[in-house]
Design a protein around this motif. Structure first.
Motif, short mmCIF file in Angstrom:
data_model
loop_
_atom_site.label_atom_id
_atom_site.label_comp_id
_atom_site.label_asym_id
_atom_site.label_seq_id
_atom_site.Cartn_x
_atom_site.Cartn_y
_atom_site.Cartn_z
N LEU A 8 0.98 -1.09 -0.09
CA LEU A 8 -0.01 0.05 0.03
C LEU A 8 0.97 1.25 0.00
N LEU A 9 2.16 1.09 0.67
CA LEU A 9 3.15 2.10 0.78
C LEU A 9 4.08 1.81 -0.17
N ASP A 10 4.80 2.55 -1.07
CA ASP A 10 6.07 2.42 -1.88
C ASP A 10 6.82 3.39 -1.47
N GLU A 11 7.48 3.53 -0.50
CA GLU A 11 8.44 4.52 0.02
C GLU A 11 9.58 4.95 -0.85
N GLU A 12 10.10 3.87 -1.56
CA GLU A 12 11.23 3.87 -2.49
C GLU A 12 10.62 4.97 -3.60
N ASN A 13 9.49 4.78 -4.34
CA ASN A 13 9.09 5.70 -5.48
C ASN A 13 8.04 6.51 -4.82
N GLY A 14 7.49 6.78 -3.46
CA GLY A 14 6.85 7.71 -3.16
C GLY A 14 5.45 7.73 -3.54
N THR A 15 4.79 6.31 -3.52
CA THR A 15 3.22 6.45 -4.04
C THR A 15 2.49 5.82 -2.77
N LEU A 16 1.25 5.95 -2.77
CA LEU A 16 0.44 5.48 -1.72
C LEU A 16 -0.83 5.13 -2.44
N ASP A 17 -1.39 3.94 -1.88
CA ASP A 17 -2.50 3.42 -2.29
C ASP A 17 -3.91 4.13 -1.53
N PRO A 18 -4.66 4.89 -2.15
CA PRO A 18 -5.67 5.64 -1.53
C PRO A 18 -6.76 4.57 -0.68
N ARG A 19 -6.64 3.25 -1.06
CA ARG A 19 -7.73 2.44 -0.29
C ARG A 19 -7.42 2.41 1.23
N ILE A 20 -6.23 2.74 1.54
CA ILE A 20 -5.92 2.92 2.97
C ILE A 20 -6.82 3.72 3.71
N TYR A 21 -7.70 4.74 3.11
CA TYR A 21 -8.47 5.61 3.55
C TYR A 21 -10.00 5.01 3.45
N SER A 22 -10.36 4.16 2.76
CA SER A 22 -11.68 3.89 2.40
C SER A 22 -12.32 2.48 2.58
N GLY A 375 -15.34 7.19 -5.80
CA GLY A 375 -15.17 6.81 -7.16
C GLY A 375 -14.25 5.60 -7.34
N HIS A 376 -14.70 4.71 -8.30
CA HIS A 376 -13.86 3.40 -8.56
C HIS A 376 -12.55 3.86 -9.04
N GLN A 377 -12.61 4.81 -10.01
CA GLN A 377 -11.16 5.28 -10.94
C GLN A 377 -10.21 6.06 -9.67
N ALA A 378 -10.83 6.56 -8.81
CA ALA A 378 -10.07 7.41 -8.00
C ALA A 378 -9.51 6.56 -6.98
N ARG A 379 -9.89 5.49 -6.63
CA ARG A 379 -9.47 4.38 -5.63
C ARG A 379 -8.42 3.63 -6.27
N LYS A 380 -8.52 3.73 -7.63
CA LYS A 380 -7.49 2.75 -8.58
C LYS A 380 -6.06 3.43 -8.62
N ARG A 381 -6.14 4.86 -8.62
CA ARG A 381 -5.00 5.49 -8.76
C ARG A 381 -4.09 6.04 -7.38
N ARG A 382 -2.93 5.57 -7.54
CA ARG A 382 -1.87 5.55 -6.24
C ARG A 382 -1.63 7.31 -6.34
N LEU A 383 -1.48 7.88 -5.02
CA LEU A 383 -1.33 9.07 -4.74
C LEU A 383 0.31 9.51 -4.67
N ASN A 384 0.52 10.49 -4.90
CA ASN A 384 2.04 11.15 -4.88
C ASN A 384 2.30 11.44 -3.60
N ILE A 385 3.33 10.86 -2.97
CA ILE A 385 3.75 11.16 -1.42
C ILE A 385 5.33 11.26 -1.54
N GLN A 386 5.81 12.13 -2.37
CA GLN A 386 7.22 12.10 -2.98
C GLN A 386 8.07 13.34 -2.40
N MET A 387 7.39 14.27 -1.90
CA MET A 387 8.01 15.45 -1.29
C MET A 387 9.32 15.12 -0.51
N GLY A 388 10.46 15.69 -0.70
CA GLY A 388 11.53 15.41 0.25
C GLY A 388 12.00 14.22 0.14
#
Ligand code: FES
Length: 434
Positions: A8-22, A375-388
């Motif tokens: 659910l979290l890819d620290e190396e690439n800085g992405t997060l699966d939004p399903r953790i919220y829903s 939204g189904h599409q919104a939950r499919k797309r990983r979020l950006n968590i790359q800053m810093g």
């Protein structure tokens, strides 16, 4: 499954699966794995000063009663009558000599021991033993006024759990030997979003304060004669990610313009000039830490958040994956002048409270994201968590922990890293600080 949760979290690439919220299944698991094993902040010692004083609170979705004992210690036990499961106490707080269940009258003393059962000798069998039928007890420990509880007997003690985060907590909790007191009551309100949006923002997100979200609120509340440009929204500041544990904070360093703009000139002056500031400097060990570090956000994993300088403290109570109940109170140096206490009461009501101008900005963002995630599409797309990413280091001469620039998502990555470890590691043997 461990692999799926870890991904659910890819620290190396800085992405997060939004399903953790829903996701409902993740939510159920986090009740057991996160809220059943972490130190959860329930309130301040000043909420329960006398023997018998109590608060009803929550650890995750589990209701608990926090009670001051005659020997000054604190007890926390499940607010569930072991007879047929009724809530033992249905009020927010007060002072009690005992608690009597309103269903059939089983009564408990303030330590949570079952002491009276109506028709016990007539109705119960001989091997019924009251000592075996008290509600479950949690561990309780305090840190400089804040009360935390934990169900897990194998969890590290609170100091160890807080680790290097205490340095940053002290900036609000330990400015004077008098400690802090609570002013005004506990405010409680519900917003339709996952608790992690709030915990993450207070852990890691100064970015929203320095860019768009709060600018109109700051402008609307500026003291007379002050322009937005006078606030000189700082560009100097740092973010801390705890070495272990998912705690994080960020803060501006330098001119007090932002604190003036948010909390008004009286509080900014109290924080940065005069006897109280000098005393804080002696106690905390440096002017940079006591006077120049200001407008700070912080989360102690998972749900204890506060804003040193602004001094609102809150706990994010999960109420399903899509809802959070916010419980907030304000602390202030116990020996601050009455005028400053009153100003803190007024300003935190205006800024960070159920109707607070900045609280509305924050809530609007979190609630909208939660609505988008239907939204189904919104939950499919990983979020950006790359800053810093890759830019923090543990060699700052003033500040412990991993330190990076104030606009950063390193602490957010730390929070989700800890969340995933709690969700996947079987026990504290492998979870604990190394
Ligand atoms: Fe509490 Fe029966 S459920 S006394």
């Amino acid at each position: 499954n461990v692999e799926e949760i870890t991904a659910l979290l890819d620290e190396e690439n800085g992405t997060l699966d939004p399903r953790i919220y829903s996701d409902q299944d993740l939510y159920e698991l986090e009740q057991e794995r996160v809220f059943g094993r972490s130190w959860i902040m329930l309130g301040h010692e000043a909420h329960v000063p006398k023997a018998g004083d109590f608060l009803t609170a929550y650890m995750g979705e589990d209701p608990v009663i926090l009670v001051r004992q005659k020997d000054r210690s604190l007890k926390v036990f499940l607010n569930q009558c072991p007879h047929r499961g009724m809530r033992i106490c249905r009020t927010d707080g007060g002072n009690a000599k005992s608690f009597t269940c309103s269903y059939h009258g089983w009564a408990y003393d303030i330590g949570g021991n079952l002491v009276n059962v109506p028709y016990e000798s007539e109705a119960f069998c001989e091997d019924f033993n009251k000592a075996e039928w008290g509600p479950g007890q949690a561990r309780v420990e305090t840190y400089k006024g804040l009360i935390f509880a934990n169900w897990d007997k194998n969890a590290p003690n609170l100091r160890e759990y807080l680790g290097d985060a205490t340095f940053y907590m002290d900036h609000m909790l330990d400015r004077t030997e008098a400690g802090t007191e609570v002013i005004s009551g506990m405010q409680k309100w519900v917003i339709p979003c996952n608790w992690k949006f709030a915990a993450e923002q207070f852990c890691s997100d100064m970015y929203h304060a320095g860019t768009v979200s709060h600018l109109s609120g700051i402008e609307a509340g500026l003291p007379e004669g002050m322009e937005l440009s006078d606030a000189k929204i700082p560009t100097v500041g740092y973010q801390f990610r705890a070495k272990w544990g998912g705690h994080g904070t960020g803060f501006y360093v330098g001119e007090p313009g932002m604190l003036v703009a948010i909390m008004g000139p009286k509080i900014a002056k109290y924080w940065t000039e005069g006897e109280a500031a000098a005393r804080a400097e002696r106690r905390l060990g440096s002017a940079e830490r006591a006077r120049q570090l200001m407008v700070q956000h912080m989360t102690v994993f998972p749900t204890c958040s506060f804003l040193p300088g602004i001094n609102t403290v809150r706990t994010w109570q999960p109420r399903g994956p899509n809802e959070t109940e916010i419980w907030a109170f304000t602390v202030v140096d116990a020996d601050a002048p009455d005028e400053i206490k009153e100003e803190y009461r007024r300003q935190t009501l205006r800024t960070f409270s159920a109707g607070g101008v900045f609280e509305q900005d924050d809530g609007e963002n979190w609630v909208e994201i939660q609505a988008v995630l239907r939204g189904h599409q919104a939950r499919k797309r990983r979020l950006n968590i790359q800053m810093g990413k890759g830019r923090s280091a543990a060699d700052n001469p003033h500040y412990p922990g991993s330190i990076g620039y104030v606009y950063n998502e390193e602490a957010a990555r730390g929070l989700y890293h800890q969340w995933i470890r709690m969700m996947t590691e079987p026990d504290w043997d492998t979870l604990g600080p190394k």
